[in-house]
Design a protein around this motif. Structure first.
Motif, PDB file in Angstrom:
ATOM      1  N   VAL A 123       0.901  -1.290  -0.018  1.00  0.00           N
ATOM      2  CA  VAL A 123       0.138  -0.050  -0.023  1.00  0.00           C
ATOM      3  C   VAL A 123       0.927   1.188   0.056  1.00  0.00           C
ATOM      4  N   TYR A 124       0.967   1.952  -1.127  1.00  0.00           N
ATOM      5  CA  TYR A 124       1.584   3.206  -1.244  1.00  0.00           C
ATOM      6  C   TYR A 124       0.938   4.614  -1.926  1.00  0.00           C
ATOM      7  N   ARG A 125       1.638   5.483  -1.668  1.00  0.00           N
ATOM      8  CA  ARG A 125       1.221   6.938  -2.071  1.00  0.00           C
ATOM      9  C   ARG A 125       2.106   7.639  -3.029  1.00  0.00           C
ATOM     10  N   LEU A 126       1.774   8.427  -3.854  1.00  0.00           N
ATOM     11  CA  LEU A 126       2.648   9.183  -4.829  1.00  0.00           C
ATOM     12  C   LEU A 126       2.477  10.537  -3.999  1.00  0.00           C
ATOM     13  N   ASP A 127       3.793  11.157  -4.065  1.00  0.00           N
ATOM     14  CA  ASP A 127       3.667  12.219  -3.599  1.00  0.00           C
ATOM     15  C   ASP A 127       2.727  13.523  -4.039  1.00  0.00           C
ATOM     16  N   PHE A 128       2.396  13.346  -5.386  1.00  0.00           N
ATOM     17  CA  PHE A 128       1.485  14.320  -5.816  1.00  0.00           C
ATOM     18  C   PHE A 128       0.080  14.170  -5.475  1.00  0.00           C
TER      19      PHE A 128
ATOM     20  N   ALA B 272       7.474   7.531 -16.115  1.00  0.00           N
ATOM     21  CA  ALA B 272       6.780   8.017 -17.106  1.00  0.00           C
ATOM     22  C   ALA B 272       5.449   7.969 -16.856  1.00  0.00           C
ATOM     23  N   GLY B 273       5.018   6.793 -16.165  1.00  0.00           N
ATOM     24  CA  GLY B 273       3.586   6.633 -15.770  1.00  0.00           C
ATOM     25  C   GLY B 273       3.211   7.516 -14.750  1.00  0.00           C
ATOM     26  N   ASP B 274       4.188   7.684 -13.800  1.00  0.00           N
ATOM     27  CA  ASP B 274       3.794   8.712 -12.662  1.00  0.00           C
ATOM     28  C   ASP B 274       3.715  10.120 -13.331  1.00  0.00           C
ATOM     29  N   ARG B 275       4.456  10.605 -14.386  1.00  0.00           N
ATOM     30  CA  ARG B 275       4.246  11.641 -14.810  1.00  0.00           C
ATOM     31  C   ARG B 275       2.771  11.785 -15.472  1.00  0.00           C
TER      32      ARG B 275
ATOM     33  N   ASP C 193      13.747   8.886 -12.291  1.00  0.00           N
ATOM     34  CA  ASP C 193      13.949  10.361 -12.415  1.00  0.00           C
ATOM     35  C   ASP C 193      14.028  10.921 -13.849  1.00  0.00           C
ATOM     36  N   LEU C 194      14.627  10.136 -14.481  1.00  0.00           N
ATOM     37  CA  LEU C 194      14.641  10.295 -15.940  1.00  0.00           C
ATOM     38  C   LEU C 194      13.186  10.398 -16.747  1.00  0.00           C
ATOM     39  N   GLY C 195      12.440   9.322 -16.253  1.00  0.00           N
ATOM     40  CA  GLY C 195      11.160   8.995 -16.959  1.00  0.00           C
ATOM     41  C   GLY C 195      10.063  10.017 -16.360  1.00  0.00           C
ATOM     42  N   PHE C 196      10.349  10.403 -15.048  1.00  0.00           N
ATOM     43  CA  PHE C 196       9.146  11.394 -14.578  1.00  0.00           C
ATOM     44  C   PHE C 196       9.623  12.796 -15.078  1.00  0.00           C
ATOM     45  N   ARG C 197      10.800  13.320 -15.350  1.00  0.00           N
ATOM     46  CA  ARG C 197      11.298  14.226 -15.528  1.00  0.00           C
ATOM     47  C   ARG C 197      11.087  14.831 -17.467  1.00  0.00           C
TER      48      ARG C 197
ATOM     49  N   THR D 248       1.902   1.876 -18.173  1.00  0.00           N
ATOM     50  CA  THR D 248       2.169   1.363 -16.806  1.00  0.00           C
ATOM     51  C   THR D 248       1.562   2.193 -15.740  1.00  0.00           C
ATOM     52  N   ASN D 249       1.451   1.825 -14.615  1.00  0.00           N
ATOM     53  CA  ASN D 249       0.811   2.162 -13.315  1.00  0.00           C
ATOM     54  C   ASN D 249      -0.796   2.353 -13.520  1.00  0.00           C
ATOM     55  N   GLU D 250      -1.320   1.415 -14.178  1.00  0.00           N
ATOM     56  CA  GLU D 250      -2.714   1.237 -14.536  1.00  0.00           C
ATOM     57  C   GLU D 250      -3.409   0.801 -13.173  1.00  0.00           C
ATOM     58  N   ASP D 251      -2.513  -0.056 -12.494  1.00  0.00           N
ATOM     59  CA  ASP D 251      -3.281  -0.348 -11.124  1.00  0.00           C
ATOM     60  C   ASP D 251      -3.345   0.738 -10.025  1.00  0.00           C
ATOM     61  N   THR D 252      -2.362   1.575 -10.059  1.00  0.00           N
ATOM     62  CA  THR D 252      -2.372   2.734  -9.269  1.00  0.00           C
ATOM     63  C   THR D 252      -3.667   3.418  -9.770  1.00  0.00           C
TER      64      THR D 252
END
Length: 325
Positions: A138-143, A219-222, A300-304, A174-178
């Protein structure tokens, strides 16, 4: 008729799927269940492996999920053919713990949307090149810290709730579960953690695999930051929001196709970031230290720098926001 349907998305999974199916076959249960292996166009012997096992495991089903590509599509196709009122998702390269089926079945009697715990030692040899840490189940993303999320590797949900949410979004690589976790909660269904439901997780092994996965997750987080911008704004505007809430996160704006100057600028920034991280490689003391650094720079590269697909619609704000949990 099965009460619980286990859905496994599989693509070229012949090397790991047997171990997962062995774990499911060894469960002691007192109810009817089925396991749907949803083959997403495997090029190896994954379908043949399932067919051989079907001869003595009547609860096992092979689903042709090759019409649409990606794990989200495979899971949605499987869920559409599942017969149980409860759905449980796990992955072809992990191994469920003893009592996983009973835990999912019992948890879904009381709660509409559940997850378990992740364990990272059993399937990951100390001789490999994998990250040294485990993400919590169980996790959380900063934004968007107000809503927890969980992975599809050990997720249980009532069929009615899954269908109400529209299943996994197949546009997300990606991140389809989030994303599903947040949409289910925004629709009013709480995510409940049942720590007794254990999943043994197999980590990525090898620096290239670690980097590629981390970049894709970044990239998915972005993309999720863009997709949930209105929800983030609504939470920040709530009068009762604690003062510790994070500052507003800028959302990538839609821009025309990048020209040569913009592309060069993005490349220069990416190279600069990579150089700063690679400059610390000399400090690495072990393969796992190196794996940790590769994971961090990849994410970091994917998110930025990954491009945001602004054709993916933003999630609307519900009439009532769930209370932060």
């Amino acid at each position: 008729m099965p009460e619980l349907s286990v859905v496994i998305a599989a693509f070229d999974a012949q090397d790991t799927l047997d171990e997962q199916l062995d774990a499911l076959a060894g469960q002691d249960v007192g109810f009817a269940f089925e396991v749907l292996v949803c083959d997403n166009g495997s090029r190896d012997a994954t379908p043949d492996l399932v067919r051989r096992r079907q001869e003595h495991e009547p609860w096992l089903r092979l689903v042709d999920a090759s019409a649409r590509r990606g794990p989200s599509a495979a899971r949605n196709i499987g869920a559409g053919q599942a017969r149980g009122r409860f759905l449980a998702f796990c992955d072809a390269d992990d191994v469920v713990g003893q009592g996983w089926l009973v835990g999912m079945h019992d948890a879904l009697q009381d709660d509409e949307f559940v997850t378990g715990s992740w364990e990272g030692d059993r399937l990951n040899s100390g001789d490999g090149t994998a990250v040294s840490w485990m993400v919590e189940s169980v996790y959380r993303l900063d934004f968007l810290p107000w809503l927890p999320a969980t992975g599809a590797g050990t997720m249980g949900i009532r069929r009615t709730v899954f269908e109400e949410a529209g299943g996994f979004d197949e546009r997300l690589a990606t991140n389809e579960d989030t994303d599903l976790s947040w949409r289910v909660q925004l629709a009013g269904h709480r995510l409940v953690h049942h720590p007794e439901i254990v999943l043994h997780v197999r980590k990525r092994d090898g620096l290239r695999a670690i980097f590629r996965q981390a970049y894709a997750y970044g990239a998915g987080d972005r993309l999720l930051r863009h997709r949930y911008a209105d929800v983030v704004d609504a939470y920040q505007r709530r009068e009762d929001q604690p003062s510790a809430a994070p500052a507003p996160v800028p959302v990538p704006e839609q821009r025309p196709a990048a020209g040569a100057e913009d592309t060069a600028g993005r490349a220069a920034r990416a190279i600069g970031t990579a150089r700063r991280v690679l400059g610390k490689v000399a400090q690495v003391r072990s393969r796992r230290d190196l794996a940790d650094r590769v994971q961090r720079v990849g994410h970091d590269l994917g998110f930025r720098f990954a491009r945001t697909d602004t054709t993916v619609a933003r999630v609307p704000v519900p009439p009532v926001l769930p209370d932060p949990s």
